[in-house]
Design a protein around this motif. Sequence first.
Motif, PDB file in Angstrom:
ATOM      1  N   LEU A  28      50.021-127.792 -31.897  1.00 33.93           N
ATOM      2  CA  LEU A  28      50.354-129.039 -32.589  1.00 33.93           C
ATOM      3  C   LEU A  28      49.765-130.246 -31.902  1.00 33.93           C
ATOM      4  N   PHE A  29      50.071-130.418 -30.592  1.00 31.62           N
ATOM      5  CA  PHE A  29      49.622-131.628 -29.910  1.00 31.62           C
ATOM      6  C   PHE A  29      48.243-131.479 -29.296  1.00 31.62           C
ATOM      7  N   ARG A  30      47.661-130.280 -29.409  1.00 26.45           N
ATOM      8  CA  ARG A  30      46.250-130.140 -29.027  1.00 26.45           C
ATOM      9  C   ARG A  30      45.361-130.610 -30.174  1.00 26.45           C
ATOM     10  N   ILE A  31      45.852-130.392 -31.403  1.00 19.54           N
ATOM     11  CA  ILE A  31      45.052-130.695 -32.580  1.00 19.54           C
ATOM     12  C   ILE A  31      45.317-132.093 -33.110  1.00 19.54           C
ATOM     13  N   PHE A  32      46.607-132.477 -33.104  1.00 14.14           N
ATOM     14  CA  PHE A  32      47.001-133.727 -33.745  1.00 14.14           C
ATOM     15  C   PHE A  32      47.400-134.789 -32.733  1.00 14.14           C
ATOM     16  N   ALA A  33      47.284-136.031 -33.136  1.00 12.73           N
ATOM     17  CA  ALA A  33      47.888-137.100 -32.369  1.00 12.73           C
ATOM     18  C   ALA A  33      49.394-136.902 -32.375  1.00 12.73           C
ATOM     19  N   GLY A  34      50.065-137.369 -31.325  1.00 11.28           N
ATOM     20  CA  GLY A  34      51.498-137.174 -31.198  1.00 11.28           C
ATOM     21  C   GLY A  34      52.238-138.496 -31.161  1.00 11.28           C
ATOM     22  N   GLY A  35      53.490-138.443 -31.581  1.00  8.17           N
ATOM     23  CA  GLY A  35      54.281-139.670 -31.586  1.00  8.17           C
ATOM     24  C   GLY A  35      55.735-139.416 -31.276  1.00  8.17           C
ATOM     25  N   TRP A  36      56.382-140.453 -30.782  1.00  8.62           N
ATOM     26  CA  TRP A  36      57.832-140.455 -30.618  1.00  8.62           C
ATOM     27  C   TRP A  36      58.426-141.377 -31.683  1.00  8.62           C
ATOM     28  N   TYR A  37      59.421-140.858 -32.357  1.00  9.83           N
ATOM     29  CA  TYR A  37      60.108-141.574 -33.416  1.00  9.83           C
ATOM     30  C   TYR A  37      61.570-141.733 -33.016  1.00  9.83           C
ATOM     31  N   ARG A  38      62.259-142.683 -33.650  1.00 14.88           N
ATOM     32  CA  ARG A  38      63.688-142.787 -33.447  1.00 14.88           C
ATOM     33  C   ARG A  38      64.362-143.167 -34.743  1.00 14.88           C
ATOM     34  N   GLN A  39      65.619-142.780 -34.846  1.00 17.08           N
ATOM     35  CA  GLN A  39      66.373-143.026 -36.077  1.00 17.08           C
ATOM     36  C   GLN A  39      67.812-143.335 -35.739  1.00 17.08           C
ATOM     37  N   THR A  40      68.333-144.369 -36.411  1.00 19.49           N
ATOM     38  CA  THR A  40      69.745-144.703 -36.311  1.00 19.49           C
ATOM     39  C   THR A  40      70.382-144.475 -37.672  1.00 19.49           C
ATOM     40  N   PRO A  41      71.702-144.294 -37.723  1.00 18.80           N
ATOM     41  CA  PRO A  41      72.370-143.999 -38.993  1.00 18.80           C
ATOM     42  C   PRO A  41      72.068-145.038 -40.070  1.00 18.80           C
ATOM     43  N   GLY A  42      71.681-144.554 -41.237  1.00 16.56           N
ATOM     44  CA  GLY A  42      71.417-145.432 -42.358  1.00 16.56           C
ATOM     45  C   GLY A  42      70.043-146.041 -42.384  1.00 16.56           C
ATOM     46  N   ASN A  43      69.219-145.710 -41.404  1.00 17.52           N
ATOM     47  CA  ASN A  43      67.878-146.288 -41.323  1.00 17.52           C
ATOM     48  C   ASN A  43      66.806-145.204 -41.371  1.00 17.52           C
ATOM     49  N   LEU A  44      65.607-145.612 -41.723  1.00 19.09           N
ATOM     50  CA  LEU A  44      64.491-144.684 -41.758  1.00 19.09           C
ATOM     51  C   LEU A  44      64.034-144.338 -40.341  1.00 19.09           C
ATOM     52  N   ARG A  45      63.377-143.213 -40.223  1.00 23.00           N
ATOM     53  CA  ARG A  45      62.830-142.809 -38.936  1.00 23.00           C
ATOM     54  C   ARG A  45      61.645-143.706 -38.596  1.00 23.00           C
ATOM     55  N   GLU A  46      61.694-144.312 -37.416  1.00 19.09           N
ATOM     56  CA  GLU A  46      60.699-145.295 -37.005  1.00 19.09           C
ATOM     57  C   GLU A  46      59.776-144.708 -35.942  1.00 19.09           C
ATOM     58  N   LEU A  47      58.483-144.868 -36.138  1.00 19.29           N
ATOM     59  CA  LEU A  47      57.519-144.471 -35.116  1.00 19.29           C
ATOM     60  C   LEU A  47      57.463-145.566 -34.057  1.00 19.29           C
ATOM     61  N   VAL A  48      57.806-145.243 -32.811  1.00 22.10           N
ATOM     62  CA  VAL A  48      57.851-146.275 -31.772  1.00 22.10           C
ATOM     63  C   VAL A  48      56.691-146.176 -30.785  1.00 22.10           C
ATOM     64  N   ALA A  49      56.102-145.002 -30.632  1.00 21.33           N
ATOM     65  CA  ALA A  49      54.985-144.845 -29.696  1.00 21.33           C
ATOM     66  C   ALA A  49      54.118-143.688 -30.161  1.00 21.33           C
ATOM     67  N   HIS A  50      52.810-143.819 -29.975  1.00 22.35           N
ATOM     68  CA  HIS A  50      51.941-142.718 -30.328  1.00 22.35           C
ATOM     69  C   HIS A  50      50.782-142.628 -29.343  1.00 22.35           C
ATOM     70  N   ILE A  51      50.166-141.441 -29.325  1.00 21.89           N
ATOM     71  CA  ILE A  51      49.026-141.214 -28.444  1.00 21.89           C
ATOM     72  C   ILE A  51      48.050-140.293 -29.162  1.00 21.89           C
ATOM     73  N   THR A  52      46.784-140.664 -29.163  1.00 21.17           N
ATOM     74  CA  THR A  52      45.774-139.874 -29.855  1.00 21.17           C
ATOM     75  C   THR A  52      45.253-138.758 -28.942  1.00 21.17           C
ATOM     76  N   GLN A  53      44.395-137.939 -29.520  1.00 22.11           N
ATOM     77  CA  GLN A  53      43.856-136.825 -28.746  1.00 22.11           C
ATOM     78  C   GLN A  53      43.028-137.303 -27.551  1.00 22.11           C
ATOM     79  N   ASP A  54      42.437-138.476 -27.649  1.00 24.78           N
ATOM     80  CA  ASP A  54      41.635-138.970 -26.531  1.00 24.78           C
ATOM     81  C   ASP A  54      42.400-139.924 -25.633  1.00 24.78           C
ATOM     82  N   GLY A  55      43.737-140.012 -25.856  1.00 25.21           N
ATOM     83  CA  GLY A  55      44.579-140.759 -24.936  1.00 25.21           C
ATOM     84  C   GLY A  55      44.867-142.198 -25.283  1.00 25.21           C
ATOM     85  N   ALA A  56      44.352-142.686 -26.399  1.00 26.29           N
ATOM     86  CA  ALA A  56      44.672-144.055 -26.809  1.00 26.29           C
ATOM     87  C   ALA A  56      46.132-144.128 -27.236  1.00 26.29           C
ATOM     88  N   THR A  57      46.817-145.172 -26.823  1.00 28.71           N
ATOM     89  CA  THR A  57      48.244-145.295 -27.108  1.00 28.71           C
ATOM     90  C   THR A  57      48.547-146.520 -27.956  1.00 28.71           C
TER      91      THR A  57
END
Length: 120
Positions: A28-57
């Motif tokens: 999964l994370f060898r092929i795709f960029a990865g991200g951390w998401y967070r969610q609170t009750p009643g709200n949509l899941r939010e992408l808060v941080a991501h990193i690409t395959q070449d390390g860009a954040t």
Amino acid sequence: QVQPVESGGGLVQPGGSLKLSCEASGSLFRIFAGGWYRQTPGNLRELVAHITQDGATGYVDAVRGRFTISRDNTKSTLRLEMNSLKPEDTAVYYCNAMDPYDLTWRPPSWGRGTQVTVSS
């Protein structure tokens, strides 16, 4: 379908730190960029941080300068180091693939997440 496994959450006081880890089977994370998401009750899941395959954040403004995302391509893992935590960081945190060209895209399969609670 791949379901990542998140760990490292817990209860921490404001100003404290936590380190989250995420493991995913397959490539999964060898092929795709990865991200951390967070969610609170009643709200949509939010992408808060991501990193690409070449390390860009990338980070949302609310966490920039306090959170650091990293990846280990050989182990297909992601980590999120969280410092200077605030009560508004309280949420369930998830890791997953992400599309750096479409930040609104969400994968179809998710893990259980890990609860982060910031409270005195």
